[in-house]
Motif scaffolding. Sequence first.
Motif, PDB file in Angstrom:
ATOM      1  N   VAL A  46       1.405   5.941 -13.138  1.00  0.00           N
ATOM      2  CA  VAL A  46       2.367   4.871 -12.907  1.00  0.00           C
ATOM      3  C   VAL A  46       3.170   5.267 -11.673  1.00  0.00           C
ATOM      4  N   ASN A  47       2.857   4.659 -10.531  1.00  0.00           N
ATOM      5  CA  ASN A  47       3.534   5.023  -9.290  1.00  0.00           C
ATOM      6  C   ASN A  47       4.193   3.809  -8.657  1.00  0.00           C
ATOM      7  N   GLY A  48       5.175   4.085  -7.810  1.00  0.00           N
ATOM      8  CA  GLY A  48       5.790   3.025  -7.016  1.00  0.00           C
ATOM      9  C   GLY A  48       6.763   2.177  -7.808  1.00  0.00           C
ATOM     10  N   THR A  49       7.028   0.977  -7.287  1.00  0.00           N
ATOM     11  CA  THR A  49       7.994   0.079  -7.921  1.00  0.00           C
ATOM     12  C   THR A  49       7.232  -1.032  -8.656  1.00  0.00           C
ATOM     13  N   ASP A  50       7.966  -2.048  -9.118  1.00  0.00           N
ATOM     14  CA  ASP A  50       7.290  -3.175  -9.759  1.00  0.00           C
ATOM     15  C   ASP A  50       6.948  -4.248  -8.714  1.00  0.00           C
ATOM     16  N   ALA A  51       7.080  -3.931  -7.448  1.00  0.00           N
ATOM     17  CA  ALA A  51       6.731  -4.798  -6.311  1.00  0.00           C
ATOM     18  C   ALA A  51       7.775  -5.862  -6.004  1.00  0.00           C
ATOM     19  N   ALA A  52       8.779  -6.021  -6.874  1.00  0.00           N
ATOM     20  CA  ALA A  52       9.819  -7.010  -6.595  1.00  0.00           C
ATOM     21  C   ALA A  52      10.811  -6.438  -5.590  1.00  0.00           C
ATOM     22  N   SER A  53      10.971  -5.108  -5.552  1.00  0.00           N
ATOM     23  CA  SER A  53      11.859  -4.493  -4.571  1.00  0.00           C
ATOM     24  C   SER A  53      11.312  -3.124  -4.175  1.00  0.00           C
ATOM     25  N   PHE A  54      11.736  -2.654  -3.008  1.00  0.00           N
ATOM     26  CA  PHE A  54      11.319  -1.342  -2.524  1.00  0.00           C
ATOM     27  C   PHE A  54      12.534  -0.603  -1.981  1.00  0.00           C
ATOM     28  N   PRO A  55      12.467   0.722  -1.890  1.00  0.00           N
ATOM     29  CA  PRO A  55      13.604   1.449  -1.320  1.00  0.00           C
ATOM     30  C   PRO A  55      13.846   1.019   0.124  1.00  0.00           C
ATOM     31  N   PRO A  56      15.091   1.216   0.636  1.00  0.00           N
ATOM     32  CA  PRO A  56      15.388   0.803   2.014  1.00  0.00           C
ATOM     33  C   PRO A  56      14.804   1.786   3.031  1.00  0.00           C
ATOM     34  N   PHE A  57      14.952   1.471   4.303  1.00  0.00           N
ATOM     35  CA  PHE A  57      14.511   2.297   5.436  1.00  0.00           C
ATOM     36  C   PHE A  57      13.015   2.608   5.352  1.00  0.00           C
ATOM     37  N   VAL A  58      12.210   1.578   5.068  1.00  0.00           N
ATOM     38  CA  VAL A  58      10.765   1.798   4.970  1.00  0.00           C
ATOM     39  C   VAL A  58      10.149   1.714   6.368  1.00  0.00           C
ATOM     40  N   GLU A  59       9.362   2.715   6.740  1.00  0.00           N
ATOM     41  CA  GLU A  59       8.671   2.710   8.027  1.00  0.00           C
ATOM     42  C   GLU A  59       7.381   1.917   7.883  1.00  0.00           C
ATOM     43  N   LYS A  60       6.937   1.335   9.015  1.00  0.00           N
ATOM     44  CA  LYS A  60       5.708   0.545   8.977  1.00  0.00           C
ATOM     45  C   LYS A  60       4.497   1.372   8.574  1.00  0.00           C
ATOM     46  N   THR A  61       4.574   2.676   8.831  1.00  0.00           N
ATOM     47  CA  THR A  61       3.409   3.525   8.573  1.00  0.00           C
ATOM     48  C   THR A  61       3.293   3.889   7.094  1.00  0.00           C
ATOM     49  N   ARG A  62       4.354   3.587   6.326  1.00  0.00           N
ATOM     50  CA  ARG A  62       4.369   4.027   4.939  1.00  0.00           C
ATOM     51  C   ARG A  62       3.504   3.119   4.065  1.00  0.00           C
ATOM     52  N   THR A  63       2.771   3.725   3.138  1.00  0.00           N
ATOM     53  CA  THR A  63       2.011   2.966   2.152  1.00  0.00           C
ATOM     54  C   THR A  63       2.943   2.631   1.004  1.00  0.00           C
ATOM     55  N   LEU A  64       3.037   1.347   0.659  1.00  0.00           N
ATOM     56  CA  LEU A  64       3.912   0.953  -0.442  1.00  0.00           C
ATOM     57  C   LEU A  64       3.098   0.901  -1.734  1.00  0.00           C
ATOM     58  N   GLN A  65       3.522   1.674  -2.710  1.00  0.00           N
ATOM     59  CA  GLN A  65       2.805   1.697  -3.980  1.00  0.00           C
ATOM     60  C   GLN A  65       3.553   0.838  -4.984  1.00  0.00           C
ATOM     61  N   PHE A  66       2.807   0.137  -5.809  1.00  0.00           N
ATOM     62  CA  PHE A  66       3.461  -0.548  -6.909  1.00  0.00           C
ATOM     63  C   PHE A  66       2.557  -0.623  -8.122  1.00  0.00           C
ATOM     64  N   PHE A  67       3.191  -0.918  -9.255  1.00  0.00           N
ATOM     65  CA  PHE A  67       2.497  -0.907 -10.533  1.00  0.00           C
ATOM     66  C   PHE A  67       2.550  -2.302 -11.138  1.00  0.00           C
ATOM     67  N   SER A  68       1.419  -2.767 -11.666  1.00  0.00           N
ATOM     68  CA  SER A  68       1.383  -4.068 -12.325  1.00  0.00           C
ATOM     69  C   SER A  68       0.805  -3.920 -13.721  1.00  0.00           C
ATOM     70  N   SER A  69       1.612  -4.255 -14.720  1.00  0.00           N
ATOM     71  CA  SER A  69       1.140  -4.098 -16.098  1.00  0.00           C
ATOM     72  C   SER A  69       0.072  -5.140 -16.428  1.00  0.00           C
ATOM     73  N   VAL A  98      -0.175  -1.245  -0.850  1.00  0.00           N
ATOM     74  CA  VAL A  98      -0.342  -2.115   0.314  1.00  0.00           C
ATOM     75  C   VAL A  98       0.007  -1.346   1.588  1.00  0.00           C
ATOM     76  N   HIS A  99      -0.684  -1.707   2.685  1.00  0.00           N
ATOM     77  CA  HIS A  99      -0.419  -1.113   3.994  1.00  0.00           C
ATOM     78  C   HIS A  99       0.046  -2.210   4.938  1.00  0.00           C
ATOM     79  N   PHE A 100       0.884  -1.826   5.881  1.00  0.00           N
ATOM     80  CA  PHE A 100       1.359  -2.789   6.878  1.00  0.00           C
ATOM     81  C   PHE A 100       0.207  -3.151   7.820  1.00  0.00           C
ATOM     82  N   THR A 101      -0.029  -4.453   8.045  1.00  0.00           N
ATOM     83  CA  THR A 101      -1.045  -4.838   9.030  1.00  0.00           C
ATOM     84  C   THR A 101      -0.420  -5.607  10.187  1.00  0.00           C
ATOM     85  N   SER A 102       0.406  -6.627   9.880  1.00  0.00           N
ATOM     86  CA  SER A 102       1.052  -7.331  10.978  1.00  0.00           C
ATOM     87  C   SER A 102       2.314  -8.007  10.474  1.00  0.00           C
TER      88      SER A 102
END
Length: 288
Positions: A246-269, A277-281
């Motif tokens: 179980v990693n990341g957030t529930d996708a409704a919010s993310f921590p601040p100061f996120v860099e474009k290069t960062r992979t955002l992890q989220f969990f869906s029950s 997800v990765h930044f594309t454009s």
Amino acid sequence: MGCDRNCGLIAGAVIGAVLAVFGGILMPVGDMIIQKTITKEVVLEEGTTAFKNWVKTGTAVYRQFWIFDVQNPQEVIINSSTIKVKQRGPYTYRVRFLAKENITHDPETNTVSFVQPRGAIFEPSLSSGTENDTFTVLNLAVAAAPYLYPNAFVQVLLNSLIKKSKSSLFQTRTVKELLWGYTDPFLSLVPYTIPTTVGAFFPYNNTADGVYTVFNGKDDVSKVAIIDTYKGKKNLSYWSSYCDMVNGTDAASFPPFVEKTRTLQFFSSDICRKTSVHFTSSFSTCKS
Ligand SMILES: *[C@@H]1O[C@H](CO)[C@@H](O)[C@H](O)[C@H]1NC(C)=O
Ligand SMILES: *[C@@H]1O[C@H](CO)[C@@H](O)[C@H](O)[C@H]1NC(C)=O
Ligand SMILES: *[C@@H]1O[C@H](CO)[C@@H](O)[C@H](O)[C@H]1NC(C)=O
Ligand SMILES: *[C@@H]1O[C@H](CO)[C@@H](O)[C@H](O)[C@H]1NC(C)=O
Ligand SMILES: *[C@@H]1O[C@H](CO)[C@@H](O)[C@H](O)[C@H]1NC(C)=O
Ligand SMILES: *[C@@H]1O[C@H](CO)[C@@H](O)[C@H](O)[C@H]1NC(C)=O
């Protein structure tokens, strides 16, 4: 009069220099103040801006569904032909609009626990049709019965019930029924008390998927809203690989100061796993 042209130029230059110095100081100070304010306001505790928005998600969250429509049900049943499907969608629902409940803070571990009551409201403007659109799909109850009850005698009995209820290997149902539940005619005839409602997400409205414990970010702002445990555990005990974590957030919010290069992890029950997800454009709102 008292001030000639030279004097004005010097005064202007001095004021300009002073402002430049101020600006030079204030810009980093301003950044620091903004950063400090954000760091304070995103913490998930009573009284912060983020907390209010987090308890009841401020922005609209949508979930979209695409469904496979079987094109040749009779051919499959009679001639065992290969199944032909056509994907249709999206059918869009607004979700996560209900406030989180049973919120409890744990200042020792800097976490906050809650349940998220579920609800889904159909959004016609973002959908390709209505909730009444029909699809021909596999009849899950009929298809599963022979596997669940391999006993020959029971199968004969079940077969008679399937015929009596006019059920078949395939069925035609509306989007609403397939997603949120319908009373299955075959299961209704089974002479035992068993659940007779079938649906991909049944029951949904006013149920919750379990207790989440997330970090409030007070000690480390980069952990805001990251899930620590789901149903009291760090693993799902469902998959055998990294999907189980179980990693990341529930996708409704993310921590601040996120860099474009960062992979955002989220969990869906709903899909019982984590994903990322990765930044594309950048999203352009300007349509020309
Ligand atoms: C099954 O196959 C036969 C022979 O190929 C064909 O005549 C018949 O139309 C097929 N039935 C269906 C329901 O497609
Ligand atoms: C919230 O807590 C109360 C009391 O502990 C409990 O009865 C209720 O079921 C909880 N709500 C949810 C949605 O779990
Ligand atoms: C779930 O609740 C929403 C309103 O909160 C309602 O619009 C929707 O029709 C309900 N869905 C079902 C399947 O009852
Ligand atoms: C869908 O069907 C129900 C019941 O037949 C009806 O009340 C409703 O108005 C229909 N909705 C649309 C958008 O056609
Ligand atoms: C959770 O899953 C990971 C990856 O499969 C595994 O390394 C870890 O030991 C598991 N932890 C627990 C508490 O089961
Ligand atoms: C994901 O969660 C597991 C279990 O809590 C943890 O061991 C692992 O370090 C986490 N991975 C990432 C990339 O955060």
